[in-house]
Design a protein around this motif. Structure first.
Motif, PDB file in Angstrom:
ATOM      1  N   VAL A 159       0.843  -1.196   0.000  1.00  0.00           N
ATOM      2  CA  VAL A 159       0.000   0.000   0.000  1.00  0.00           C
ATOM      3  C   VAL A 159       0.875   1.241   0.000  1.00  0.00           C
ATOM      4  CG1 VAL A 159      -1.767   1.285   1.264  1.00  0.00           C
ATOM      5  CG2 VAL A 159      -1.906  -1.213   1.130  1.00  0.00           C
ATOM      6  N   GLN A 160       1.944   1.200   0.789  1.00  0.00           N
ATOM      7  CA  GLN A 160       2.899   2.319   0.796  1.00  0.00           C
ATOM      8  C   GLN A 160       3.570   2.465  -0.562  1.00  0.00           C
ATOM      9  OE1 GLN A 160       4.307   4.574   3.724  1.00  0.00           O
ATOM     10  NE2 GLN A 160       4.244   5.460   1.668  1.00  0.00           N
ATOM     11  N   ILE A 163       1.058   4.006  -3.112  1.00  0.00           N
ATOM     12  CA  ILE A 163       0.871   5.441  -2.883  1.00  0.00           C
ATOM     13  C   ILE A 163       2.094   6.215  -3.388  1.00  0.00           C
ATOM     14  CG2 ILE A 163       0.687   7.234  -1.108  1.00  0.00           C
ATOM     15  CD1 ILE A 163      -1.007   5.261   0.534  1.00  0.00           C
ATOM     16  N   LEU A 176      -9.662   3.969  -2.834  1.00  0.00           N
ATOM     17  CA  LEU A 176      -9.497   2.565  -2.467  1.00  0.00           C
ATOM     18  C   LEU A 176     -10.813   1.835  -2.664  1.00  0.00           C
ATOM     19  CD1 LEU A 176      -7.773   0.272  -1.087  1.00  0.00           C
ATOM     20  CD2 LEU A 176      -8.805   1.022   1.074  1.00  0.00           C
ATOM     21  N   ARG A 194      -5.296  -3.979   4.164  1.00  0.00           N
ATOM     22  CA  ARG A 194      -5.008  -2.940   3.176  1.00  0.00           C
ATOM     23  C   ARG A 194      -5.768  -1.662   3.483  1.00  0.00           C
ATOM     24  NH1 ARG A 194      -5.745  -7.702  -1.049  1.00  0.00           N
ATOM     25  NH2 ARG A 194      -7.020  -8.266   0.750  1.00  0.00           N
ATOM     26  N   PHE A 198      -3.998   1.795   4.269  1.00  0.00           N
ATOM     27  CA  PHE A 198      -4.329   2.980   3.485  1.00  0.00           C
ATOM     28  C   PHE A 198      -4.656   4.155   4.405  1.00  0.00           C
ATOM     29  CE2 PHE A 198      -7.304   5.589   0.888  1.00  0.00           C
ATOM     30  CZ  PHE A 198      -6.430   5.909  -0.140  1.00  0.00           C
ATOM     31  N   GLY A 202      -1.911   6.709   3.904  1.00  0.00           N
ATOM     32  CA  GLY A 202      -2.582   7.774   3.171  1.00  0.00           C
ATOM     33  C   GLY A 202      -2.583   9.077   3.940  1.00  0.00           C
ATOM     34  N   TYR A 208      -5.223  10.824   2.033  1.00  0.00           N
ATOM     35  CA  TYR A 208      -6.356  10.063   2.582  1.00  0.00           C
ATOM     36  C   TYR A 208      -7.623  10.908   2.605  1.00  0.00           C
ATOM     37  CZ  TYR A 208      -9.263   7.480   5.880  1.00  0.00           C
ATOM     38  OH  TYR A 208     -10.304   6.814   6.477  1.00  0.00           O
ATOM     39  N   ILE A 213     -13.157   6.024  -0.352  1.00  0.00           N
ATOM     40  CA  ILE A 213     -13.049   4.611   0.021  1.00  0.00           C
ATOM     41  C   ILE A 213     -14.407   3.944  -0.176  1.00  0.00           C
ATOM     42  CG2 ILE A 213     -12.616   2.974   1.900  1.00  0.00           C
ATOM     43  CD1 ILE A 213     -10.714   5.033   3.102  1.00  0.00           C
ATOM     44  N   ILE A 243      -6.491   2.100  -5.681  1.00  0.00           N
ATOM     45  CA  ILE A 243      -5.966   0.825  -5.233  1.00  0.00           C
ATOM     46  C   ILE A 243      -7.160  -0.119  -5.146  1.00  0.00           C
ATOM     47  CG2 ILE A 243      -4.777  -0.416  -3.382  1.00  0.00           C
ATOM     48  CD1 ILE A 243      -3.536   2.295  -2.554  1.00  0.00           C
TER      49      ILE A 243
END
Length: 331
Positions: A159-160, A163, A176, A194, A198, A202, A208, A213, A243
């Motif tokens: 996830v990192q 991003i 997401l 995940r 995030f 995020g 974020y 989402i 994602i």
């Protein structure tokens, strides 16, 4: 990578049928048996087996399945792991018996050498599995808290990476699309790692936004529905990157974007998870996070064999690294 024609020839179906199955075409009228055969062959042809001789023993291992056969056809991650377990069992000389949680009580007894439990189980289910008094390895959840060996994939670090990749491409509005899982009996919902990652990464990256989402199921239909929901709710504010929880969801996401004339990756970049064979047959081909399901399958057998040999051994949790694979669905 195998061609669609090679898959079709081996499966005994038409090229068109293979293409529609690999794209999770809901309008295609084929049996689950045919669908499963095509998906399994696609995975097998994409795998280069290690050359080892099969073992000579015939000890029985019970493989406890979290998903139903129908669910496995939509979320191919556990099907990949199951295939890897079968290959390793053949090499090590074990025979496998598949059971579900509903037939576990009658289907598993002391004639088995051990149990491999695929998926996620709650406290009561784990105690019920442990009551058999057999060596156990859990695959798909960290079971150290209960004192059992387990195998997992690292779905946090990617996830990192994703991003970072999107931001390096100049994209800072990132959404997401993720599934919501429950334990086998459905008593407890599981917040996906995940989604947690995030939220953490995020916020650190300043990308974020909870409005971006969308949570559903790990299926193509849910991916399609969630993307349509995102388009309807966000309009011109639709993120330029998403994602996506798994490759199957991403197939539905691409279909929804195509119907709305939103180009991938021209307007929306996508990166999903698992790297099942389907990811190589989408248009465009999916950028995705490769999970080493072959190592997870063989690792489960090796851990179980060690547990059988030494029941008092300190429990282990093997968390396999993953790899970000960039293809055509992302900038």
């Amino acid at each position: 990578m195998a061609t669609i024609k090679e898959i079709a020839d081996k499966a005994g179906v038409s090229i068109t049928t293979v293409s529609r199955i690999l794209n999770f075409d809901a309008a295609l009228s084929v049996t689950d048996t045919t669908r499963a055969r095509v998906l399994r062959i696609a995975e097998e042809l994409d795998y280069t087996p290690r050359r080892k001789k099969a073992g000579r023993t015939s000890k029985k291992i019970a493989v406890l399945q979290w998903h139903s056969a129908a669910q496995e056809l939509n979320d191919l991650y556990y099907l990949q792991i199951q295939n890897a377990i079968e290959r390793s069992a053949l090499m090590m000389g074990y025979s496998l018996n598949y059971v579900t949680i509903t037939d576990f009580e009658k289907g598993v007894n002391k004639s088995f050498s051990g149990i491999i439990a695929l998926g996620k189980y709650d406290h009561d289910e784990i105690l019920n599995i442990a009551d058999k008094g057999l060596p156990i390895v859990f695959v798909g959840q960290n079971s150290l808290v209960y004192g059992f060996d387990s195998i997992t994939s690292d779905f946090v670090s990617p996830v990192q990476w994703i991003i970072d990749h999107f931001q390096e491409a100049g994209i800072n509005d990132i959404g997401l699309l993720i599934g919501q899982e429950a334990t086998s009996a459905g008593r407890h919902l599981i917040k996906d790692t995940r989604l947690k990652a995030f939220e953490t990464f995020g916020q650190e990256a300043g990308v974020y936004d909870p409005a971006r989402i969308f949570v559903g199921e790990f299926t193509p239909t849910s991916g399609y529905d969630l993307m349509n929901q995102a388009i309807a709710q966000l309009g011109d504010e639709l993120p330029h990157a998403f994602i996506v929880g798994n490759d199957a969801m991403a197939v539905g996401v691409i279909r929804a974007l195509r119907e709305h004339n939103l180009a991938v990756p021209g307007r929306v970049s996508l990166i999903s998870f698992n790297d099942v064979a389907v990811a190589r047959y989408t248009t465009p081909k999916l950028s995705t996070v490769h999970a080493y399901t072959d190592l997870m399958g063989s690792g489960a057998l090796h851990l179980l064999r060690k547990r059988i040999a030494d029941p008092e051994r300190v429990p282990q949790q093997l968390n396999f690294a993953t790899k970000l694979i960039l293809r055509k669905s992302s900038k």
